[in-house]
Design a protein around this motif. Structure first.
Motif, PDB file in Angstrom:
ATOM      1  N   LEU A  84       0.888  -1.169   0.000  1.00  0.00           N
ATOM      2  CA  LEU A  84       0.000   0.000   0.000  1.00  0.00           C
ATOM      3  C   LEU A  84       0.924   1.217   0.000  1.00  0.00           C
ATOM      4  O   LEU A  84       1.761   1.356   0.897  1.00  0.00           O
ATOM      5  N   PRO A  85       0.824   2.091  -1.011  1.00  0.00           N
ATOM      6  CA  PRO A  85       1.758   3.229  -1.045  1.00  0.00           C
ATOM      7  C   PRO A  85       1.446   4.253   0.045  1.00  0.00           C
ATOM      8  O   PRO A  85       0.318   4.331   0.539  1.00  0.00           O
ATOM      9  N   LEU A 114       1.694  -3.026   4.651  1.00  0.00           N
ATOM     10  CA  LEU A 114       1.743  -1.607   5.025  1.00  0.00           C
ATOM     11  C   LEU A 114       2.828  -1.398   6.066  1.00  0.00           C
ATOM     12  O   LEU A 114       3.212  -2.329   6.774  1.00  0.00           O
ATOM     13  N   GLU A 115       3.345  -0.171   6.115  1.00  0.00           N
ATOM     14  CA  GLU A 115       4.465   0.147   7.007  1.00  0.00           C
ATOM     15  C   GLU A 115       3.961   0.791   8.293  1.00  0.00           C
ATOM     16  O   GLU A 115       3.239   1.789   8.243  1.00  0.00           O
ATOM     17  N   HIS A 137       5.192  -4.437   8.531  1.00  0.00           N
ATOM     18  CA  HIS A 137       6.551  -3.965   8.197  1.00  0.00           C
ATOM     19  C   HIS A 137       6.959  -2.989   9.296  1.00  0.00           C
ATOM     20  O   HIS A 137       6.358  -1.914   9.423  1.00  0.00           O
ATOM     21  N   ILE A 138       7.953  -3.389  10.107  1.00  0.00           N
ATOM     22  CA  ILE A 138       8.402  -2.532  11.207  1.00  0.00           C
ATOM     23  C   ILE A 138       9.902  -2.272  11.117  1.00  0.00           C
ATOM     24  O   ILE A 138      10.615  -2.920  10.365  1.00  0.00           O
ATOM     25  N   GLY A 139      10.356  -1.311  11.929  1.00  0.00           N
ATOM     26  CA  GLY A 139      11.790  -0.972  11.959  1.00  0.00           C
ATOM     27  C   GLY A 139      12.043   0.242  11.103  1.00  0.00           C
ATOM     28  O   GLY A 139      11.391   1.288  11.267  1.00  0.00           O
ATOM     29  N   GLN A 143       8.948   4.626   3.800  1.00  0.00           N
ATOM     30  CA  GLN A 143       7.911   5.617   3.486  1.00  0.00           C
ATOM     31  C   GLN A 143       8.017   6.859   4.375  1.00  0.00           C
ATOM     32  O   GLN A 143       7.370   7.866   4.139  1.00  0.00           O
ATOM     33  N   HIS A 144       8.853   6.768   5.441  1.00  0.00           N
ATOM     34  CA  HIS A 144       8.999   7.896   6.361  1.00  0.00           C
ATOM     35  C   HIS A 144      10.354   8.584   6.210  1.00  0.00           C
ATOM     36  O   HIS A 144      10.690   9.452   7.000  1.00  0.00           O
TER      37      HIS A 144
END
Ligand code: KIV
Length: 264
Positions: A84-85, A114-115, A137-139, A143-144
Motif C-alpha cells: 500500500l503506497p 503496510l508500514e 513492516h516494522i523498523g 515511506q517515512h
C-alpha cells in the motif's frame, strides 16, 4: 500445473525451513523468480528502482496496481503481496480498506503490506476483518524517510527496542500473517523473531528471522544508486548489459548483424 499459493501454506513454513522472498515489478521478472521464491513483493521500492524517483513516497496506487497486474500475469506458485503506497491507508480505516480492496480486486494478489507498528494496528485489524490478508513492516520504514536523508537503523536505544517489540505484538494481535523487519539492530531483531508466532522476514535484521527479503535489482547488480550494507550482490547484470550492448553495437557497425538468418 502449479497449485494456487495460500496464506496458511506460507505461514506453515515457519519452523520448517527458511522462507525465500524477493521483490518483483514486472511479468518477466515474476516468471524468472516464481519457481525460487515463496513470496514475491511488489514493493513501493518500484518508484526508486524502476522509475528513478527519489523516494518510495513517490509511488502511488495506480503504479502499484499496474505492476501488481504485470506480476500476477506470470506468477505460478509464489504468494504475491503488494505494498500500500504512502498516503493510501494512514488517514482512516475506510481509506485503508478502499485502497487495499482496489489493489486486490484489480490485481488478484494475495495480500497487501503496510508500514507501521502499533499506530497502524487498527487499520490492520479492519483489513483482516474484511478478508484482506496483511503483511506488517516494522523498523526502518522507507515511506517515512525524506528524499536525501539517510536510512536510520532502528532499535539502538532501549525505548526504541521495547517499542519495536510492542509494534510486533500489536500487529500480531491485529491479525498480520507475517512481519517484515527492516534495518533493526541484530539482537533486537533476533529477540522479536524468537518471540513472534507469525513468520518474520528480515532485511538487514537477523539471520534468526524465519525468512529473508531483498530488492531483486539490488542482488542482481541492476540498481546501484544506493546499496545498503544488508545487500549482497549475487550477480552483476549492469556489467553483462554493458557487454551485450557493446557486442551489439560493434556487430551493427561492422555489419556482422543482421545476417541472412535474421532476415525474411
Ligand atoms: O518496497 C520494498 O521493496 C520493500 C522491501 C524492501 C521490504 O518494502
Amino acid at each position: 500445473m502449479s497449485t494456487k499459493p495460500t496464506i496458511s501454506n506460507f505461514v506453515a513454513l515457519k519452523g520448517k525451513r527458511k522462507i525465500v522472498c524477493l521483490t518483483a515489478y514486472s511479468a518477466p521478472m515474476a516468471q524468472a523468480l516464481d519457481p525460487h521464491c515463496d513470496l514475491l513483493l511488489v514493493g513501493d521500492s518500484v518508484a526508486m528502482v524502476v522509475y528513478g524517483m527519489d523516494t518510495t513516497q513517490d509511488a502511488n496506487l495506480n503504479m502499484m496496481i499496474q505492476h501488481g497486474q504485470a506480476v500476477m500475469r506470470r506468477r505460478q506458485s509464489a504468494l504475491v503481496v503488494i505494498d500500500l503506497p504512502e498516503g493510501s491507508y494512514e488517514e482512516s480505516l475506510e481509506q485503508a480498506l478502499a485502497s487495499a480492496n482496489e489493489i486486490i480486486v484489480k490485481t488478484g494478489a494475495d495480500a497487501v503490506k503496510l508500514e507501521g507498528g502499533a499506530n497502524l494496528a487498527p487499520q490492520v485489524r479492519f483489513l483482516v476483518d474484511n478478508g484482506i490478508p496483511v503483511l506488517g513492516h516494522i523498523g526502518l520504514l522507507p515511506q517515512h524517510v525524506a528524499a536525501g536523508n539517510s536510512f536510520r537503523i532502528a532499535g539502538r536505544h532501549a525505548t526504541e527496542a521495547s517499542q519495536l517489540h510492542a509494534d510486533a505484538d500489536a500487529l500480531v494481535s491485529a491479525g498480520v500473517f507475517g512481519i517484515v523487519m527492516e534495518g533493526i539492530i541484530e539482537p533486537v531483531a533476533t529477540s522479536i523473531a524468537q518471540s513472534c508466532n507469525v513468520p518474520t522476514i528480515g532485511i538487514g535484521a537477523s539471520a534468526a528471522c524465519d525468512g529473508q527479503i531483498l530488492v531483486t535489482d539490488d542482488i542482481l547488480g541492476l540498481y546501484d544508486a544506493f546499496t545498503p550494507k544488508f545487500v549482497r550482490k549475487f550477480a552483476n547484470l549492469q556489467e553483462e548489459i554493458a557487454a551485450a550492448a557493446t557486442d551489439y553495437r560493434n556487430a551493427v557497425i561492422d555489419g556482422s548483424f543482421p545476417t541472412k538468418d535474421h532476415l525474411f
